[in-house]
Every structure is written in C-alpha cells, then in structure tokens.
Design an enzyme around this catalytic site. Structure first.
Site, PDB file in Angstrom:
ATOM      1  N   ARG A 119      -1.232  -5.083   4.933  1.00  0.00           N
ATOM      2  CA  ARG A 119      -0.482  -4.710   3.730  1.00  0.00           C
ATOM      3  C   ARG A 119       0.806  -4.011   4.164  1.00  0.00           C
ATOM      4  O   ARG A 119       0.822  -3.287   5.153  1.00  0.00           O
ATOM      5  CB  ARG A 119      -1.304  -3.744   2.859  1.00  0.00           C
ATOM      6  N   ARG A 166       0.882  -1.173   0.000  1.00  0.00           N
ATOM      7  CA  ARG A 166       0.000   0.000   0.000  1.00  0.00           C
ATOM      8  C   ARG A 166       0.913   1.213   0.000  1.00  0.00           C
ATOM      9  O   ARG A 166       1.794   1.338   0.844  1.00  0.00           O
ATOM     10  CB  ARG A 166      -0.884  -0.035   1.250  1.00  0.00           C
ATOM     11  N   GLU A 192     -11.629   4.970  -4.793  1.00  0.00           N
ATOM     12  CA  GLU A 192     -12.004   3.562  -4.647  1.00  0.00           C
ATOM     13  C   GLU A 192     -12.881   3.150  -5.829  1.00  0.00           C
ATOM     14  O   GLU A 192     -13.396   3.987  -6.565  1.00  0.00           O
ATOM     15  CB  GLU A 192     -12.768   3.354  -3.331  1.00  0.00           C
TER      16      GLU A 192
END
Length: 173
Positions: A115, A70, A78
């Site tokens: 992540r 990330r 999104e």
C-alpha cells in the site's frame, strides 16, 4: 578543494582524512534530525476516492489506476474491534462533498502489504490523518522513517484521550 578535483579519484590520505568525517557527520545529522528533513520536496498527488476500506485505508483512482493508500502515522480499530465502524465512517465523511483526495507519500512510500503510505488531505486542505487522531477515531502508530508528524499526532492523541473523545470515551483501550 580544487586540488582534490584535479587529482581525479580521491585517494590521498589528506583527502580521505577530510571527506570521511564530513560524510560521517552528514549521516549522523540525518539520523539526529530525521531522514525526512533531508528528503526532496514531496510531490502532490490528486486522485479520486473510489472506496474507503477502513478508518486508515482507502482506494484512490489516479491516472486510470486504482491505488490503495494507508494513512501514515495513525492506526484505527480493525474489523470487529470497538469503534471500527465509526472510524471508517469518519474517513468517508471527509470526502462527502468532494471525492478529490490530495496526498503526499512518505519517505518510505510503501508498506509490506504494497500500500502507498500517505499524508492525506481533503480538497479543502484539511489534514485527514491529523483530524482522525484529534477526534479520537485513531491512535498513533509511528514507523520509521515516516515520522514527520509523530510528535504532533502524539500531542493530539493525548488531548483526545484526556477529553475522552471518540474511541477513548467509548472503548476500553
């Protein structure tokens, strides 16, 4: 100072009177300057791009494992939001010529979704996080303690907004 070391554990009032303010002062400096300023040199990782998930997340193969990265300090639209597809394609385009991904982990190396939080560069040393913001594909999202480039990203975002680049000219944000 040699006197304290000869005594063994520091328990004298004089030693405590000296050490406590020094330690407290160091902690205050770390907060004031940012903990990242005191972090050890970052380790460079070089992986191979497997796939781009969205505009700020990608999967990289490293040592036979797939790692999800990330990008630190940025936030792209999104799925089902204006400019999602463009941001995702922009991230893919950075790795058209070479699938090598160079990255450095942040002070806090993982997020709540497990992540890896990373500053990502192309094989040619282009700072991907920075370019996505400067071209209007990403907004700034600062989460402590990973704040190393926050001021730079804010400056680039404001300039992209002013010039109506990317999502700043196409979406109603």
């Amino acid at each position: 100072m040699r006197y304290f070391f000869r005594m063994g554990p520091v328990s004298s009032p004089l030693a405590l009177a000296i050490l406590v303010p020094v330690v407290f002062g160091a902690l205050l400096l770390m907060v004031y300057w940012g903990i990242e300023s005191f972090a050890p040199e970052k380790t460079e990782y070089i992986g191979s791009l497997v796939s781009v998930i969205d505009g700020d997340t990608l999967d990289v193969a490293l040592d036979g494992q797939i790692e999800r990265l990330r990008l630190i300090g940025i936030d792209t639209p999104e799925r089902d939001e204006c400019y999602y597809q463009e941001a995702k394609e922009a991230l893919e385009n950075f790795f058209l010529d070479s699938k090598l991904v160079v990255y450095y982990l942040g002070v806090d190396p993982k997020d709540k979704y497990d992540r890896w939080l990373a500053y990502v560069y192309t094989n040619d040393n282009l700072p991907v996080n920075e370019y996505l913001v400067s071209l209007g594909f990403a907004d700034v999202m600062t989460i402590s303690p990973n704040t190393k480039n926050a001021d730079r990203y804010i400056q680039l975002r404001d300039q992209a907004k002013e010039e109506k680049l990317g999502m700043w000219g196409s979406c109603t944000y």
